[in-house]
Design a protein around this motif. Sequence first.
Motif, short mmCIF file in Angstrom:
data_model
loop_
_atom_site.label_atom_id
_atom_site.label_comp_id
_atom_site.label_asym_id
_atom_site.label_seq_id
_atom_site.Cartn_x
_atom_site.Cartn_y
_atom_site.Cartn_z
N PRO A 449 77.21 83.68 -17.94
CA PRO A 449 76.85 85.01 -18.45
C PRO A 449 75.66 85.65 -17.74
CG PRO A 449 76.16 83.28 -19.98
CD PRO A 449 77.02 82.62 -18.95
N ASN A 450 74.86 84.85 -17.02
CA ASN A 450 73.70 85.40 -16.30
C ASN A 450 73.94 85.50 -14.79
OD1 ASN A 450 72.05 85.57 -18.67
ND2 ASN A 450 71.81 83.34 -18.56
N LEU A 451 75.19 85.42 -14.40
CA LEU A 451 75.55 85.40 -12.98
C LEU A 451 75.21 86.71 -12.28
CD1 LEU A 451 77.12 83.93 -10.64
CD2 LEU A 451 79.17 85.10 -11.50
N LYS A 452 74.75 86.58 -11.05
CA LYS A 452 74.55 87.72 -10.16
C LYS A 452 75.49 87.56 -8.97
CE LYS A 452 69.60 87.92 -11.29
NZ LYS A 452 69.57 86.65 -12.07
N MET A 453 75.86 88.69 -8.36
CA MET A 453 76.78 88.62 -7.21
C MET A 453 76.45 89.74 -6.23
SD MET A 453 80.97 88.53 -7.15
CE MET A 453 81.21 90.19 -7.80
N ILE A 454 76.57 89.42 -4.95
CA ILE A 454 76.48 90.41 -3.87
C ILE A 454 77.80 90.37 -3.13
CG2 ILE A 454 75.31 91.08 -1.74
CD1 ILE A 454 72.79 89.67 -2.86
N ILE A 455 78.47 91.51 -3.03
CA ILE A 455 79.79 91.54 -2.42
C ILE A 455 79.90 92.75 -1.50
CG2 ILE A 455 80.80 92.79 -4.39
CD1 ILE A 455 83.41 91.17 -3.85
N GLU A 456 80.53 92.55 -0.35
CA GLU A 456 80.74 93.66 0.57
C GLU A 456 81.95 94.48 0.14
OE1 GLU A 456 80.55 93.93 5.30
OE2 GLU A 456 82.53 93.29 4.64
N TYR A 457 81.81 95.79 0.21
CA TYR A 457 82.94 96.69 -0.06
C TYR A 457 83.25 97.47 1.21
CZ TYR A 457 85.79 100.44 -1.99
OH TYR A 457 86.81 101.34 -2.23
N TYR A 458 84.42 97.18 1.79
CA TYR A 458 84.84 97.83 3.03
C TYR A 458 86.31 98.22 2.83
CZ TYR A 458 84.42 98.72 8.08
OH TYR A 458 84.33 99.31 9.32
N PRO A 459 86.56 99.41 2.27
CA PRO A 459 87.93 99.78 1.90
C PRO A 459 88.92 99.75 3.06
CG PRO A 459 86.43 101.67 1.77
CD PRO A 459 85.59 100.45 1.91
N GLU A 460 88.48 100.11 4.26
CA GLU A 460 89.38 100.08 5.41
C GLU A 460 89.87 98.66 5.68
OE1 GLU A 460 89.30 101.00 10.23
OE2 GLU A 460 87.69 101.76 8.94
N TYR A 461 88.97 97.69 5.57
CA TYR A 461 89.35 96.30 5.80
C TYR A 461 90.23 95.77 4.67
CZ TYR A 461 86.42 95.34 9.89
OH TYR A 461 85.88 95.31 11.15
N ILE A 462 89.93 96.18 3.44
CA ILE A 462 90.74 95.73 2.30
C ILE A 462 92.18 96.21 2.46
CG2 ILE A 462 91.09 95.98 -0.19
CD1 ILE A 462 88.04 96.07 -0.50
N GLU A 463 92.35 97.46 2.80
CA GLU A 463 93.70 97.99 3.01
C GLU A 463 94.36 97.35 4.22
OE1 GLU A 463 93.03 102.17 3.29
OE2 GLU A 463 93.10 102.49 1.12
N GLY A 464 93.58 97.13 5.29
CA GLY A 464 94.12 96.53 6.50
C GLY A 464 94.59 95.10 6.29
N ALA A 465 93.99 94.41 5.33
CA ALA A 465 94.39 93.03 5.02
C ALA A 465 95.51 92.97 4.00
CB ALA A 465 93.18 92.24 4.51
#
Length: 501
Positions: A449-465
Amino acid sequence: MKKLIHLVYVPFTGLGIREYGGDAWFEYRIDIFIKYVLPSLLNQTTKDFVLWISFRPEEQENPLTKQLKHALDKTEIKYILTFDGVMMHDDRGLKHNEDLKERMEKSLAEVKKATEPVIVSFSGDKAELYKPPEWVYKTDLGSDDLFSKEALAEIQKVEPKERGATYYLNGYVMNMVSGQIAEWNRDTSCSKYTVIFPYETFFNAEKHIEYTSELKSHEFLPKVFDAVRLPDKRYMAGVHKGNISTEWENKFRGEEIKGADKVDVMKRFGLCGNYFEMDGHKFVTYLPQDEKREIDMGDFMRIPYTTGIWEPNTTKLVKEILKEGETVVDVGTSVGYFTLLFARQVGEKGKVISVEQGKMQYQYMIHNVKANGYQDRVLAFNNAAWNKDEKMILPILGYKDKNQVCEGRKVDTILKENGVDKVDLIKIDVDGVEPQILEGLIKTFEANPNLKMIIEYYPEYIEGAGSSIETFWKILNKYFKYKKIEGDYGNNYYNIYCQRK
């Protein structure tokens, strides 16, 4: 007192062979210089030389020049920058040499000022005035060419004399795109040569020009100077996307160097077995098993000479939120920049679980972990983080071998099998399959419940994959409150800082 001044002269912009190639070309050549040429100069067995780089006047205010200067300031190399164009012996008939004397007078005055101290010692109240050396050795080096570690020391051992010079025939050539190295067997003197000047002749523009007036091109050097041929294999010509003249497909290119022999050559030229530093950590420049040069450390190697850290705002955030003794999961570690940062932050009582699917990236990461002494707190896995536990074809956009079969694992599974229940921070950077990885982390999200997260958001790469942007935001909205980390990238892609709701 030294009997000579040794100048290593690199003409950067202002060549008459063609007009200025533009800022994109200039930036590319600076990258080549920092990645290849600078390490070879730092690798020299003698440090008793001065690097002289010349530019067009326009580059004096160019921000790219300031980047190069910043890179040089990070080293112990003595250097001089001048902005009066190229001081060429070669290509005397070209238009850019019509005003050579005037330009040379300005630049030589700067060089003389930088290499001539006013006073060298005091004896009581009496000052001993500086006496200049008798000779100047001027070695020409392209901004994409390299010297082996013993090259400059060998040049300095050559006895000085009027109209003396040194030259090379055979060396190496490196394809800086593919990483290939081959023998380079010339039948004439190469452009990496040295002219020996009497001190007064060198710093007098008119005498300087007269002294070299017969040197129409570097091929003529042995004919117009009393030149000494130096041992072979002391220089390496570079070929790449921004070349002016040299090409890989060339009559001079001989047998390709491979395996252990290639590693030995790279060590001699400062390109292998060495480390560079980022944010207090050591990173290896090249691993011998990376025969195909799959990993280009160039982006990372530039960092110490610019911002000093990778993704500076994300790095700053990590240092603020991650505490000693905590547990971190690093998914998509690449060569291990954040894995090392996490390991330092959590200390000996903490734990870092690193997951990297690329076989060669994994090798670099493991090497860097050991080089920095963090193997006691890092658990590393050469798996593709996924939403199922299955063999898979890696669909990462831009991956060199798109058909590579990987062992796909849910991060939930990896953590369970290794007895990791509590997780404080997760970082994900995988260039496109973030949605699937999030699906494989649901149990971890729900259990922390106390988790932290750092995540990259790159929509072009998400769609490309072939992944789902909708799934990405659906999971983030269900489990986290979040905000964009400003400044590291642009508006089209960025890191997101998430905290469990």
